[in-house]
Design a protein around this motif. Structure first.
Motif, PDB file in Angstrom:
ATOM      1  N   LEU A  82      -6.879   1.411  -8.126  1.00  0.00           N
ATOM      2  CA  LEU A  82      -7.126  -0.019  -7.734  1.00  0.00           C
ATOM      3  C   LEU A  82      -7.404  -0.802  -9.126  1.00  0.00           C
ATOM      4  O   LEU A  82      -6.916  -1.838  -9.027  1.00  0.00           O
ATOM      5  CB  LEU A  82      -8.358  -0.065  -6.928  1.00  0.00           C
TER       6      LEU A  82
ATOM      7  N   TRP B  88       0.882  -1.097   0.079  1.00  0.00           N
ATOM      8  CA  TRP B  88       0.096  -0.010   0.013  1.00  0.00           C
ATOM      9  C   TRP B  88       0.919   1.462   0.108  1.00  0.00           C
ATOM     10  O   TRP B  88       0.431   2.368  -0.340  1.00  0.00           O
ATOM     11  CB  TRP B  88      -0.963   0.055   1.295  1.00  0.00           C
TER      12      TRP B  88
ATOM     13  N   VAL C 286      -4.878  -5.293  -6.144  1.00  0.00           N
ATOM     14  CA  VAL C 286      -5.991  -5.833  -5.557  1.00  0.00           C
ATOM     15  C   VAL C 286      -5.715  -7.380  -5.334  1.00  0.00           C
ATOM     16  O   VAL C 286      -5.632  -8.151  -6.511  1.00  0.00           O
ATOM     17  CB  VAL C 286      -7.403  -5.676  -6.320  1.00  0.00           C
TER      18      VAL C 286
ATOM     19  N   ILE D 234     -11.080  -5.017  -0.944  1.00  0.00           N
ATOM     20  CA  ILE D 234     -10.626  -3.769  -0.466  1.00  0.00           C
ATOM     21  C   ILE D 234     -11.487  -3.136   0.477  1.00  0.00           C
ATOM     22  O   ILE D 234     -12.612  -2.820   0.022  1.00  0.00           O
ATOM     23  CB  ILE D 234     -10.304  -2.989  -2.031  1.00  0.00           C
TER      24      ILE D 234
ATOM     25  N   TYR E 167     -15.196  -1.083  -5.507  1.00  0.00           N
ATOM     26  CA  TYR E 167     -14.699  -2.096  -4.351  1.00  0.00           C
ATOM     27  C   TYR E 167     -15.628  -2.032  -2.989  1.00  0.00           C
ATOM     28  O   TYR E 167     -15.418  -2.469  -2.060  1.00  0.00           O
ATOM     29  CB  TYR E 167     -13.426  -1.215  -3.952  1.00  0.00           C
TER      30      TYR E 167
END
Length: 309
Positions: A156, A138, A222, A226, A178
């Protein structure tokens, strides 16, 4: 007979049918979810209100009750969601007069505003805290959003196919849904969101090594469900370690834009890089920065003119 049945219908039922008829399949899933939440509030706040009983007084009471627990802007959004259905009911003759005329929007005191962006020195302090390992994490996500101004869902959705390292570009052509249990690709926010973003050579070189063993059509960030709170919590830790204001991932997008504007990049170029549908959006969002730069320009103009004598 059908019209009489409609007018005797509960308002929240009419709204639910209206959303199914006019909004499902016509708006983005996230927008549709907002209409569904509005319908739930109608059930809670006006469980027994009939469509035929909807007048200015009952509508104002509905908004007032909603405003008790929501800020003014949120109440305004709720009003706009409900208003569309009401105006259609007026057009159909199911409500005799438009009850939304001259309505008063109230709301509770807004929460203390969080910082929208960091300055250049704060960004440098933040980036020094990143743990940039040889595998995607991240912290790499935070770096990329800081360097590109990508929306959270756009970042993402990135796959190796979206990177053109020869041209040092990212092709933004989709986003990632997400919010559901199973994430999936979805269209970008609008057509102008489809764009190519130039990368600096260092970031391009770093990502060329990071993603070389990832399937070309799979998201690079991903691997499971998430939550934006996961990334925001990580960003909070980094901000605290750097001793700078705590911001969100979305604020990194604002940070990216504000730094470009302060450095002299044109509004048109910033709007294109952010994927805004018009320069007006960019100007309104960063008006305070533009005004500050104009004040600096005025000082330069005055200094220059004073030297002409």
């Amino acid at each position: 007979m059908a019209r009489q049945k409609k007018t005797g219908q509960l308002f929240h039922e009419y709204f639910e049918e209206w959303v199914a008829l006019y909004k499902e399949g016509a708006v983005r899933p996230l927008t549709l979810r907002k209409y569904e939440i509005a319908q739930q509030y109608l059930v809670e706040l006006t469980p027994n209100l009939k469509l035929s009983e909807m007048d200015r007084k009952s509508y104002q009471k509905l908004l007032n009750d909603y405003a008790v627990t929501h800020e003014r802007q949120t109440t305004m959004d709720f009003h706009h969601q409900i208003k569309g259905a009401i105006l259609d009911a007026v057009d159909e003759g199911l409500i005799t007069q438009n009850p939304t005329r001259k309505i008063i929007i109230k709301g509770k005191e807004p929460a203390k505003k969080k910082p929208k962006f960091l300055n250049q020195f704060e960004v440098q302090a933040l980036l020094k805290q990143l743990n940039l390992t040889d595998k995607i994490n991240w912290d790499w996500f935070i770096l990329l959003v800081t360097k590109t101004g990508l929306r959270f869902s756009e970042a993402l959705a990135l796959t190796p196919n979206d990177f053109d390292f020869a041209k040092q570009q990212i092709d933004v052509n989709k986003s990632w849904s997400y919010k559901g249990t199973n994430g999936s690709f979805q269209p970008t926010k609008n057509e102008s969101s489809k764009r190519k973003i130039q990368l600096d050579w260092q970031t391009a070189m770093q990502f060329s090594q990071l993603i070389k063993n990832i399937d070309m059509d799979k998201p690079i960030f991903v691997t499971k469900r998430i939550f934006n709170s996961t990334i925001n919590n990580r960003l909070k830790v980094l901000c605290m370690q750097a001793d700078i204001p705590v911001i969100t991932v979305h604020s990194l997008r604002h940070t990216h834009a504000s730094l470009l504007i302060f450095s002299g990049v044109s509004i048109a170029s910033v709007a294109k890089r952010l994927g805004h549908s018009s320069m007006t959006t960019t100007q309104e969002t960063y008006l305070h920065i533009i005004q500050e730069l104009e004040n600096q320009d005025n000082e330069k103009i005055m200094r220059y003119l004073s030297q002409l004598m």
